[in-house]
Design an enzyme around this catalytic site. Structure first.
Site: not given
Lengths: 958, 258
Positions: A230, A291, A293-295, A315, A448, A520, A708
């Protein structure tokens, strides 16, 4: 704990008012196939800890918690709305340590009422069900509807609601690795969830052998985090053996390379900060980051998506000296929402629940932050069942003189915003592994929940601090937490950090947890000594916590203290450059199969209906309307357009400055259906699609940049990595010709899911291309809805026999190896000439041809505009010339547009397009019918536009 | 005299910039002021002529929309606000600001001791929705809508916007005093139903004023339609004039100029 000190207040919606929570639960039960639920009541519950007088309890209930018009309350009692033997009551509460936003606000509200003595608050939800519901149904309702066990549980009578404060504990932990053999090293990596391979562990072992000491736990964790996929992108920047050659850093050889070769003067900062920055006008630049945040979203859709958007907003906030977030984007990939519960792999949440949770998570965070969500898309495919993809993006506006950070020794390090808790431990390292059936339980620490208001306060205050010059550098705490933020920001100087100073949500965290927590809403700023006082005062005035936790140094080491003990010390050089480079093998073989021949159906209306109503084409209005896309006041082209504001706009246009007509266009391209057949074609198609959308609304290539985001399966497997090499090369080739540089990117690998029988299911290779373009004058924008009967309709671009991955073939159960390609030079010509025609105001409407081809594009234009159209197919430019009508209508070839032009502008328009393949193919009509005539004059499609619209709208009208 | 406008910020306000832009464009001089500065008296409310409570999610709308900020006004700033009102000044609350006004005791009449008689409750659709709606403007005392004789087109974006009076008496009194300023209306002359009435508001009520017409609260967002390019139909109908929302802010400013 003395129970007398706990007050419980319960609220119910008065009869006659709509209890949406109860209704959602009731319809959710129906979705689960449970028919026994007759009625549901829902109650908001607050627990308060402290000595509170009776009058104060009433005051809190009446003047703070309840709405007198619509709600009733009870103190220390439960409502009994029903007296039935078929009655079941259940209460759900957050697990210990999970962020409870409402409880925090409740405490503030109580203080505002002038009531002291309430020490803690906690919220819960209670439900009453009526109906003869079986135990197994109750289980299903609880687990699949009412709660997610990762963050919540059912309240058991007498259970502890408020826990006694834990003692701060401190015990310095060393991990013995100096004498460990290979098995022991791997064991340490596995047991500590470090996700480091043997070679990496051995490099660490050698490093500490050189130092002649064992590492502490926090040193190992810091290395694991910095070296995680990551944070380091070690696959894409590593060594890859492909086709007998070694690729030394794939990114450097493709994506970075094309940007550097194009060398555009308007690219301000690329691939080095938290977001890529391009020029906007004389005063401001814009930056953009996307970005994934799949998992986290697979485990807890609401929290995962919520913190996904919350994280990506930080970001731009952490780019340069901080940008103001101005636009959100989101693109999701889910499993099919109509799949049966019984067909789901074990441990996988139902896609509908995932989608509802993800959408709510993005909605609640983005809307509360006051950032318009103006662009996105949703894609469904079975292979996303175990690994849904959640891409979140944010655009920021940043003054031209605030785009660079300055890092010098001797500055104070402040952590600002939210507090640190045990949330998100191991998020960065966990994303290096595959999900499996036990993921929910084993990785609960990685989940989170966001608090958007904390972040909103933070950005409001940071922008004031930035403009007053109160800090010299800033970055966000994302994956890897403080470890990553300070480790990266102070790479060139070094830093000392006092971990016991970091403000905590609750006691009991170890120094190691403090350092790697991914809690966060936190940012790190480096403040010059003479500005510290002003900075602390400013943050306090806006109720934002700001704490000095350390200083930058000059010895290029990171040194961590807990009170007086040094708990970690690391050379920046080793931390950032010590990662060994593994050689990974890659190979790609094009799948080969022969296509089945079939007869052209005589009538195609039915197929058009099916394509329009297919989940990947149908209206996403249910999602889009839940996002605020107007806030900040600069919306020029919304995601929904046309006579009734419900047609599918191609891209969004936003004016970041309300005193100017200069605008930002955002679009995206995503074609996972081509991914397995031809990853190169998939990538160029995504780029073409993103650029088509920019052109279609009035943008041009000259000021367009790309991002990308690769989401792939396990790239330690050569076939997966081979596809990735192909796709990256495609990015280089396309961007080079189009002269559209990449400015930022991110990858998420290992999106695979282990089923019970050990099979590993990978997602299709999925490359999201996001495009951002600066538009000189937003008043030249064009929407896709038909505008006026009598206008002429044109096709621009060449239609090829390219049916691989097409919706038409999918409907027919066919497939083809001919995936849409892009002829770069021709495409560039088309983009530039059409863009010029729009700029000259020759075009009344324009829509790109994508999923469902020409037929779907024209249908969408017609029902969005409320006008009909008649089309004849004989002179559509095509290759081969003898292509069947059904193929021409439904082929998904790239670089094509349908364009509406007034008869007066016919000549001027045609002159502009003279060097491109194009043809006049029909007219806009006042009748509400779409009529398409085949090349023999036969009627292929004849349908009322509003019946077509109904097909398009009904699928996701939840 | 150029009137001074205080746009009140709190944690979670998020339409503050465009509300400031609207007043500035209308000719006022506008400051963004955090509620903490009013509470600490670092900023004097007295020096302003117009108070605007913008849209957003103050304090996350965590308990109910606007509740915490409303309580801050009601329990901590009532005296200053009463004086501000008695001095003949103007107050506008948009979206979350409207929710704050009714929960604080500034609407339907300025009375901090009164029981809350109106609420803005969960939308009938059960979810947050962003959509453009048409508004009928009723004749009455409202300062902000003077001389507006046409149907207005604004976006709404909220989850809690259903206007609900406590009982018939409250509703009748609003009617008698011409306090119902805005009502959702169907563009097709028919009955106004969802989605033209986007939240199920009683009698399609979208905004009300106090009996003096100097306090206005509304759910739709006039500050999001200042420029014709905001109008979602502009690519169909062309660009001309100014956005529908600007007139409200100009009326407020002109109230102090005339």
């Amino acid at each position: 704990m003395d129970l007398q000190l706990i007050t419980r207040i319960e609220l119910v919606t008065k009869p006659g008012f709509y209890d949406s929570e109860a209704q959602n639960v009731k319809s959710g039960a129906k979705d689960l196939g449970i028919r026994s639920v007759e009625k549901v009541y829902s109650y908001d519950v607050s627990y308060l800890l402290g000595e509170i007088s009776k009058e104060d309890k009433i005051k809190i209930a009446e003047n703070l918690l309840s709405d007198k018009v619509t709600q009733e309350y009870l103190i220390d009692k439960q409502f009994e709305m029903v007296h039935s033997k078929d009655h079941w009551s259940v209460e759900i509460i957050f697990n210990r340590g999970v962020t409870d936003m409402v409880a925090e606000t409740t405490l503030k509200g109580i203080t505002d009422l002038g009531i002291s003595g309430v020490r803690e608050a906690k919220t819960a939800r209670r439900y009453d069900f009526i109906g003869r519901i079986s135990d197994s149904e109750k289980n299903q309702i609880v687990e699949k509807l009412l709660m997610n066990k990762v963050i919540e549980h059912v309240v058991v009578p007498g259970e502890t609601i408020f826990f006694p404060k834990m003692e701060d504990r401190f015990e310095l932990v060393h991990v013995p690795i100096l004498n460990a053999d290979t098995d022991a090293l791997l064991n340490i990596s596995r047991e500590r969830d470090l996700f480091l391979n043997l070679e990496e562990m051995q490099v660490i072992q050698n490093h500490f052998r050189g130092l002649d000491r064992e590492p502490t736990d926090v040193e190992l964790e810091m290395l694991a985090q910095t070296w995680s996929e990551h944070c380091s992108h070690k696959t894409l920047t590593g060594l890859i053996e492909y086709d007998g050659n070694i690729i030394d850093n794939l990114l450097k050889n493709t994506i970075f390379k094309v940007t550097s070769e194009l060398n555009k003067s308007w690219c301000v900062s690329v691939f080095k900060d938290n977001a890529g920055i391009i020029e906007f006008d004389d005063d401001y630049n814009v930056c953009f980051k996307v970005e994934t945040h799949n998992h986290p979203s697979a485990m807890e859709p609401y929290g995962g998506a919520n913190t996904g958007i919350g994280g990506v907003i930080r970001d731009p906030m952490g780019t340069g000296l901080g940008a103001k977030p101005i636009i959100n984007t989101d693109i999701f990939c889910f499993g099919p929402v109509d799949i049966k519960h019984s067909d789901l792999p074990k441990g996988v949440l139902h896609p509908k629940r995932v989608m509802q949770g993800v959408v709510a998570g993005v909605r609640d965070y983005g809307n509360r932050m006051g950032i318009p969500t103006s662009n996105g898309s949703i894609f469904f495919d079975e292979r996303y069942l175990g690994n849904p993809l959640v891409y979140c993006g944010n655009v920021g506006l940043i003054p031209v003189d605030k785009c660079e950070k300055t890092i010098v020794p001797g500055d104070y390090i402040l952590v600002v915003g939210g507090r640190t808790g045990r949330d998100g431990i191991h998020g960065a390292t966990a994303s290096s592994g595959e999900l499996h059936t036990e993921s929910e339980g084993t990785w609960s620490g990685a989940v989170q929940i966001g608090n958007p208001i904390v972040e909103k306060k933070l950005v409001d205050t940071l922008l004031q601090a930035r403009d007053s010059g109160l800090y010299r550098a800033i970055t966000d705490c994302g994956a890897g937490g403080l470890s990553s933020a300070i480790g990266e920001l102070a790479e060139t100087t070094g830093a000392e950090v006092q971990l016991d100073k970091v403000p905590l949500k609750y006691h009991g965290l170890t120094y190691m947890e403090i350092w790697i927590s991914e809690a966060q809403e936190r940012m790190v700023i480096f403040v010059p000594p003479d500005k510290v006082k002003d900075a602390l005062e400013l943050f306090a005035s806006e109720d934002v916590e700001a704490t000095i936790i350390g200083k930058t140094t000059s010895d290029k080491k990171i040194r961590l203290f807990y009170k007086d003990t040094i708990v970690g010390e690391m050379d920046m050089q080793f931390l950032h450059k010590g990662l060994p480079r593994t050689i990974r093998k890659a190979k790609w073989e094009k799948p080969e199969f022969t296509e089945e021949k079939f007869e052209q159906p005589a009538e195609l209306t039915e197929y058009l209906h099916k394509i329009l109503s297919s989940p990947n084409v149908c209206s996403k209005e249910w999602v889009i309307r839940q996002y605020d896309h107007e806030v900040q006041g600069g919306s020029v082209m919304k995601p929904l357009v046309g006579e009734k504001n419900d047609g599918p706009g191609d891209a969004s246009i936003t004016r970041p400055r309300l005193d100017s007509f200069k605008a930002v266009i955002l679009s995206n391209g995503l074609n996972p259906k081509y991914g397995l057949l031809d990853p190169y074609a998939m990538a160029v198609s995504s780029i073409d699609e993103a650029l088509r959308n920019i052109i279609a609304v009035g943008g041009n290539l000259k000021r367009t940049a790309l991002l990308d985001n690769f989401c792939w399966g396990n790239t330690n497997k050569p076939d997966r990595l081979g596809g990735l090499v192909q796709a990256a090369q495609a990015c280089y080739d396309a961007a080079k010709v189009f002269e559209t540089p990449f400015i930022s990117g991110k990858d998420s690998l290992n999106n695979e899911y282990q089923t019970e029988n050990g099979e590993s299911i990978a997602i299709p290779p999925t490359l999201l291309i996001s495009a951002i373009s600066v538009m000189e004058d937003a008043r030249k924008a064009v929407t896709m809805d038909l505008k006026e009967p009598g206008n002429l309709l044109y096709i621009v671009g060449l239609t090829n026999y390219e049916m691989g991955g097409s919706h038409y073939f999918e409907l027919l159960g066919k497939n083809s190896v001919s995936v849409p390609q892009v002829n770069f030079e021709r495409a560039k010509k088309i983009f530039n000439d059409l863009s010029s025609a729009i700029d000259h105001n020759y075009v009344r409407s324009c829509h790109d041809c994508s999923e469902g081809g020409i037929a779907a594009a024209v249908a969408e234009m017609a029902f969005s505009g409320g006008f009909g159209a008649t089309l004849a197919m004989n002179n559509i430019p095509k290759n081969p010339m003898n292509m069947r009508d059904d193929i021409v209508l439904f082929s998904e070839s790239n670089t094509r547009f349908i364009v509406e032009v007034t008869p007066e502008n016919k000549k001027l328009y045609e002159e502009k397009l003279a060097d491109c393949p194009f043809a006049e193919i029909g007219k806009v009509t006042g009748e509400q019918k779409l009529i398409i005539k085949g090349s023999n004059g036969n009627i292929l499609i004849n349908e009322d536009i509003y019946i077509l619209k109904e097909s398009w709208q009904k699928t996701l009208r939840w | 005299m150029v009137p001074k406008v205080l746009v009140l910020r709190a944690a979670g306000s998020n339409c503050d910039f465009e509300t400031k832009f609207a007043f500035d464009k209308a000719g006022a001089q506008t400051d963004l002021v955090h509620v903490n500065r009013l509470l600490s008296d670092d900023t004097k409310l007295d020096q302003y002529q117009i108070l605007a409570i913008p849209g957003g999610f103050t304090y996350g709308d965590d308990i109910s929309a606007g509740k915490i900020l409303a309580n801050q006004l009601k329990y901590k700033l009532a005296e200053k606000l009463n004086k501000f009102y008695r001095d003949g000044k103007l107050i506008i609350g948009i979206c979350n600001g409207f929710q704050v006004l009714v929960k604080a005791g500034l609407l339907p009449v300025v009375d901090f001791m009164a029981e809350q008689s109106i609420t803005l409750s969960n939308n009938d659709s059960g979810k947050f929705e962003d959509r453009w709606i048409y508004l009928n403007v009723n004749d009455g005392p409202c300062v902000f809508t003077r001389d507006i004789k046409k149907i207005l087109y604004f976006p709404v974006a909220h989850a809690e916007g259903k206007f609900v009076p406590n009982d018939e008496t409250v509703l009748n009194s609003l009617k008698e005093n011409n306090q119902i300023v805005f009502q959702y209306i169907s563009p097709h002359n028919g009955k106004t139903e969802y989605p033209d009435n986007p939240n199920g508001s009683i009698e399609n009520i979208a905004g009300i004023c106090d009996p003096s017409g100097r306090v206005l609260g509304l759910m739709p967002h006039p500050e999001r339609h200042l420029d014709p390019t905001n109008n979602p139909l502009w690519t169909r109908k062309g660009l001309s004039g100014e956005g529908d929302g600007l007139k409200l802010f100009k009326n407020a400013v002109n109230y102090f100029l005339s």
